[in-house]
Scaffold this active site. Structure first.
Site, PDB file in Angstrom:
ATOM      1  N   HIS A 155       0.839  -1.206   0.000  1.00 31.79           N
ATOM      2  CA  HIS A 155       0.000   0.000   0.000  1.00 31.79           C
ATOM      3  C   HIS A 155       0.872   1.253   0.000  1.00 31.79           C
ATOM      4  O   HIS A 155       2.050   1.197   0.324  1.00 31.79           O
ATOM      5  CB  HIS A 155      -0.932   0.024   1.219  1.00 31.79           C
ATOM      6  CG  HIS A 155      -2.127  -0.876   1.059  1.00 31.79           C
ATOM      7  ND1 HIS A 155      -2.081  -2.213   1.366  1.00 31.79           N
ATOM      8  CD2 HIS A 155      -3.390  -0.637   0.606  1.00 31.79           C
ATOM      9  CE1 HIS A 155      -3.267  -2.756   1.107  1.00 31.79           C
ATOM     10  NE2 HIS A 155      -4.074  -1.828   0.644  1.00 31.79           N
ATOM     11  N   LYS A 159      -0.625   4.875   4.521  1.00 31.42           N
ATOM     12  CA  LYS A 159      -1.484   3.908   5.240  1.00 31.42           C
ATOM     13  C   LYS A 159      -0.966   3.699   6.660  1.00 31.42           C
ATOM     14  O   LYS A 159       0.228   3.518   6.860  1.00 31.42           O
ATOM     15  CB  LYS A 159      -1.531   2.582   4.475  1.00 31.42           C
ATOM     16  CG  LYS A 159      -2.493   1.590   5.097  1.00 31.42           C
ATOM     17  CD  LYS A 159      -2.867   0.489   4.136  1.00 31.42           C
ATOM     18  CE  LYS A 159      -3.809  -0.514   4.785  1.00 31.42           C
ATOM     19  NZ  LYS A 159      -5.095   0.073   5.159  1.00 31.42           N
TER      20      LYS A 159
HETATM   21  P1  NAD Z   1      -7.738   9.782   4.816  1.00 31.43           P
HETATM   22  O1  NAD Z   1      -6.869  10.037   5.992  1.00 31.43           O
HETATM   23  O2  NAD Z   1      -7.392  10.392   3.498  1.00 31.43           O
HETATM   24  O3  NAD Z   1      -9.255  10.216   5.166  1.00 31.43           O
HETATM   25  C1  NAD Z   1      -9.868  10.060   6.417  1.00 31.43           C
HETATM   26  C2  NAD Z   1     -10.755  11.283   6.641  1.00 31.43           C
HETATM   27  O4  NAD Z   1     -11.550  11.096   7.812  1.00 31.43           O
HETATM   28  C3  NAD Z   1      -9.943  12.577   6.851  1.00 31.43           C
HETATM   29  O5  NAD Z   1     -10.412  13.567   5.959  1.00 31.43           O
HETATM   30  C4  NAD Z   1     -10.253  12.945   8.307  1.00 31.43           C
HETATM   31  O6  NAD Z   1     -10.239  14.335   8.548  1.00 31.43           O
HETATM   32  C5  NAD Z   1     -11.663  12.346   8.445  1.00 31.43           C
HETATM   33  N1  NAD Z   1     -12.106  12.243   9.833  1.00 31.43           N
HETATM   34  C6  NAD Z   1     -11.378  11.916  10.939  1.00 31.43           C
HETATM   35  N2  NAD Z   1     -12.123  12.037  12.050  1.00 31.43           N
HETATM   36  C7  NAD Z   1     -13.362  12.412  11.642  1.00 31.43           C
HETATM   37  C8  NAD Z   1     -14.581  12.699  12.337  1.00 31.43           C
HETATM   38  N3  NAD Z   1     -14.660  12.643  13.692  1.00 31.43           N
HETATM   39  N4  NAD Z   1     -15.665  13.073  11.626  1.00 31.43           N
HETATM   40  C9  NAD Z   1     -15.597  13.164  10.273  1.00 31.43           C
HETATM   41  N5  NAD Z   1     -14.462  12.935   9.562  1.00 31.43           N
HETATM   42  C10 NAD Z   1     -13.360  12.547  10.246  1.00 31.43           C
HETATM   43  O7  NAD Z   1      -7.829   8.191   4.682  1.00 31.43           O
HETATM   44  P2  NAD Z   1      -8.320   7.295   3.437  1.00 31.43           P
HETATM   45  O8  NAD Z   1      -7.160   6.878   2.597  1.00 31.43           O
HETATM   46  O9  NAD Z   1      -9.508   7.927   2.778  1.00 31.43           O
HETATM   47  O10 NAD Z   1      -8.751   5.968   4.215  1.00 31.43           O
HETATM   48  C11 NAD Z   1      -9.670   6.002   5.291  1.00 31.43           C
HETATM   49  C12 NAD Z   1      -9.908   4.586   5.804  1.00 31.43           C
HETATM   50  O11 NAD Z   1     -10.494   3.777   4.773  1.00 31.43           O
HETATM   51  C13 NAD Z   1      -8.634   3.830   6.231  1.00 31.43           C
HETATM   52  O12 NAD Z   1      -8.947   3.024   7.351  1.00 31.43           O
HETATM   53  C14 NAD Z   1      -8.316   2.949   5.020  1.00 31.43           C
HETATM   54  O13 NAD Z   1      -7.574   1.798   5.345  1.00 31.43           O
HETATM   55  C15 NAD Z   1      -9.718   2.590   4.584  1.00 31.43           C
HETATM   56  N6  NAD Z   1      -9.860   2.160   3.172  1.00 31.43           N
HETATM   57  C16 NAD Z   1     -10.691   1.113   2.954  1.00 31.43           C
HETATM   58  C17 NAD Z   1     -10.976   0.687   1.677  1.00 31.43           C
HETATM   59  C18 NAD Z   1     -11.985  -0.396   1.461  1.00 31.43           C
HETATM   60  O14 NAD Z   1     -12.241  -0.810   0.307  1.00 31.43           O
HETATM   61  N7  NAD Z   1     -12.644  -0.865   2.533  1.00 31.43           N
HETATM   62  C19 NAD Z   1     -10.375   1.336   0.576  1.00 31.43           C
HETATM   63  C20 NAD Z   1      -9.509   2.418   0.827  1.00 31.43           C
HETATM   64  C21 NAD Z   1      -9.270   2.835   2.148  1.00 31.43           C
END
Ligand code: NAD
Length: 270
Positions: A155, A159
């Protein structure tokens, strides 16, 4: 139209989801939610994303966001997703959880919320990976423990959790195929004088760097041959499309905690 609230609107997945919802004929963006103190709060979403004013103000008020939504899509952090699961269940709003990195205790709390609410949770929302989960279970069941199973994932450098949620899903599927519990056989991140490999162990290895979107290999290493099941994601829109599909699918379901295998009709029926 299904009204969507997006948690973590400014995140990598949040921004992708907003673009996809805007292009959709069956979903409409009802709320964009960010954390307290985030610079986007109180701003017009269209202005901060550069698409021009649209009259939707980014909020940190979960109750308000849920009140106007049929589903909330959540790719944030484990503590946010656990708290939101309970709140979305009481508000009668379907909750799609893409967040990864949960502890066993977190998962227990999400399961509790799923008794009253509709939750779809998947460490990976892509069709290909969910097919890979099914194949991994089948191959593990067919081969037996003389084939060593190793799961290697890669990744991007941002991450924060390892192994990836997807690697753990694949590990759980392999363990299920062998009729054992993953907790009993997982061997995570070897280092130093580890001793010889234990028979039946399922190994995990994580590569972090650059802009990898997500790659997973499930290796079945035997004597004289290796079978490798591989999935390579090259565009994170893949995950956003799966999450949107899950949110729409959940509208016709009763209370429960579902996976992408349920959404895609790949769940085992036995
Ligand atoms: P990122 O850090 O870019 O985004 C996370 C967002 O959540 C940020 O904008 C942050 O400010 C926000 N956030 C934090 N606390 C919050 C709150 N209390 N209220 C509202 N928003 C809040 O991360 P990302 O790359 O978008 O990934 C996020 C998660 O998704 C990770 O756990 C990642 O592993 C997971 N993910 C899962 C899949 C899947 O297919 N299931 C795919 C990609 C990423």
């Amino acid at each position: 139209m299904v009204r969507m609230a997006v948690m973590g609107a400014s995140g990598r997945m949040g921004q992708m989801l907003i673009r996809l919802i805007d292009e959709s004929d069956i979903a409409v963006l009802a709320a964009a939610v960010e954390r307290e103190g985030h610079p986007w709060l109180g701003q017009d979403l269209g202005l901060v994303t550069g698409t021009g004013p649209r009259g939707l103000i980014v909020t940190a008020d979960w109750a308000d966001a849920l009140a106007g939504a049929d589903a909330v899509i959540d790719f944030t952090t484990p503590s946010v997703s656990v708290a939101l699961a309970a709140q979305a269940a009481s508000a009668g709003v379907a909750h799609v959880i893409g967040t990864t990195g949960f502890s066993a205790e977190d998962l227990e709390q999400i399961a509790q919320a799923g008794q009253a609410g509709r939750i779809v949770r998947a460490g990976n929302m892509s069709l290909g990976v969910n097919l890979l989960v099914t194949l991994t279970r089948q191959v593990a069941a067919a081969l037996g423990s003389e084939y060593d199973i190793e799961i290697v994932e890669a990744h991007h450098r941002h991450k924060v959790d390892a192994p990836s949620g997807t690697a753990l899903m694949l590990g759980a599927a392999a363990a299920e195929g062998r009729d054992v519990r993953l907790e009993d056989v997982a061997d995570r991140g070897r280092d130093g004088i580890t001793g010889a490999r234990e028979e039946g162990a399922i190994g995990f290895h994580a590569i972090r760097g650059g802009d990898y979107v997500g790659e997973h290999d499930v290796i079945f290493a035997g004597d004289g041959e290796r079978i490798v099941l591989r999935h390579v994601a090259s565009d994170r829109a893949l995950f956003a499309r799966g999450a949107l599909r899950a949110a729409i699918w959940a509208q016709t379901q009763g209370p429960g905690e579902y996976s992408m295998l349920d959404v895609l009709g790949l769940a085992r029926r036995d």
